[in-house]
Design a protein around this motif. Structure first.
Motif, PDB file in Angstrom:
ATOM      1  N   MET A  50       0.824  -1.214   0.000  1.00 26.06           N
ATOM      2  CA  MET A  50       0.000   0.000   0.000  1.00 26.06           C
ATOM      3  C   MET A  50       0.853   1.257   0.000  1.00 26.06           C
ATOM      4  N   VAL A  51       1.860   1.278   0.866  1.00 26.74           N
ATOM      5  CA  VAL A  51       2.721   2.455   0.974  1.00 26.74           C
ATOM      6  C   VAL A  51       3.535   2.651  -0.306  1.00 26.74           C
ATOM      7  N   GLY A  52       4.095   1.572  -0.839  1.00 24.81           N
ATOM      8  CA  GLY A  52       4.943   1.664  -2.026  1.00 24.81           C
ATOM      9  C   GLY A  52       4.197   2.158  -3.254  1.00 24.81           C
ATOM     10  N   ILE A  53       3.049   1.547  -3.544  1.00 30.33           N
ATOM     11  CA  ILE A  53       2.288   1.919  -4.740  1.00 30.33           C
ATOM     12  C   ILE A  53       1.717   3.329  -4.602  1.00 30.33           C
ATOM     13  N   SER A  54       1.151   3.630  -3.441  1.00 23.45           N
ATOM     14  CA  SER A  54       0.570   4.969  -3.249  1.00 23.45           C
ATOM     15  C   SER A  54       1.652   6.040  -3.267  1.00 23.45           C
ATOM     16  N   LEU A  55       2.839   5.736  -2.741  1.00 24.91           N
ATOM     17  CA  LEU A  55       3.937   6.708  -2.774  1.00 24.91           C
ATOM     18  C   LEU A  55       4.372   6.989  -4.202  1.00 24.91           C
TER      19      LEU A  55
END
Length: 216
Positions: free
Chosen positions: A18-23
Motif C-alpha cells: 500500500m505504501v509503495g504503490i501509493s507513494l
C-alpha cells in the motif's frame, strides 16, 4: 496469541504494498503540482495568477480533510477505479489522493528554498524554463526534497494503519481486528512495534541519504 507468524508477515507485506504503490503515484502527482505551484507564482518562470490560485485552493482543500474522512468520502470513486471499497487495492486510492497534495506542498517548500541567484544565473546562460527546472531547480533542492519524501512516506505508513479501520488490510487491520476487537494485547504490541521500526528505519535512511547529497 490469536494470529500466527504468516498472518503477521502477510499484513506487513500488504502495508509495504500500500505504501509503495501509493507513494509512487502520489509522488508523480505531487511533483507536477509542486512544480506548477512554484513556477506559476508571482515573479516566477511562468507567472499565472489563475493557475496558481486554482492549484493552491485545490491542494488546501484536500489537505484539510482528515484521511479517515477522505477514505469514506471517496468510496464511490474508489469503487469506480478498483471495483471495490474494501481491501488493500481500495485503500491505495484514497492514500494517493491524501498524499499527492501533501507531497506537492512539501515539494513547493523545497523548491522555494533554492537561491533565486541560481535561476538568474541559469537565465543569463540562456537556459529555457524547462532546463532551469530540470537541471538547476530540482538538483539544487534535491536534499530537501528527499527529506520531504521521507516525511510523506512516514505519513503514508500512518495512513495505511488507519485504513485498517475500514477494512483496508495491512498491519492496521490486523491490530484492529485481533488486537482491539478481540482484546489480544500481544498482537497490538507486535503491530505497533513493527510500525515503530518501519518509521525509524525510513527516517534514518532518509536523513542519511539527504546528508550525503548535501555534502556533494
Amino acid at each position: 496469541m490469536l494470529v500466527d507468524n504468516q498472518q503477521i508477515v502477510a499484513a506487513l507485506w500488504e502495508t509495504i504494498l500500500m505504501v509503495g504503490i501509493s507513494l509512487l503515484f502520489s509522488f508523480v502527482i505531487g511533483l507536477i503540482l509542486g512544480i506548477l505551484l512554484v513556477v506559476t507564482r508571482k515573479g516566477h518562470l511562468w507567472e499565472n495568477k489563475v493557475v496558481f490560485t486554482v492549484l493552491n485552493a485545490f491542494i488546501n482543500i484536500f489537505r484539510s480533510i482528515p484521511f479517515i474522512i477522505l477514505m469514506v468520502a471517496v468510496i464511490p470513486f474508489t469503487r469506480l477505479v478498483v471495483g471495490t471499497s474494501i481491501g488493500t487495492a481500495a485503500a491505495i486510492v484514497p492514500m494517493i489522493l491524501y498524499a499527492g497534495p501533501y507531497i506537492a506542498r512539501l515539494i513547493e517548500n523545497s523548491l522555494l528554498e533554492v537561491d533565486p541567484g541560481v535561476m538568474e544565473a541559469a537565465q543569463a546562460m540562456g537556459a529555457t524554463p524547462w532546463q532551469i527546472i530540470i537541471r538547476f531547480l530540482i538538483p539544487e533542492a534535491l536534499s530537501s526534497l528527499l527529506l520531504g519524501i521521507t516525511i510523506a512516506t512516514i505519513g503514508l505508513v500512518g495512513a495505511s494503519a488507519m485504513a485498517g479501520a475500514v477494512g483496508g488490510g495491512g498491519l492496521g487491520d490486523l491490530a484492529i481486528t485481533y488486537g482491539y476487537q478481540r482484546f489480544d494485547t500481544t498482537v497490538m504490541l507486535i503491530t505497533v512495534g513493527i510500525l515503530v521500526v518501519m518509521v525509524q528505519g525510513l527516517q534514518s535512511t532518509g536523513n542519511f541519504i539527504s546528508k550525503k547529497i548535501r555534502r556533494r
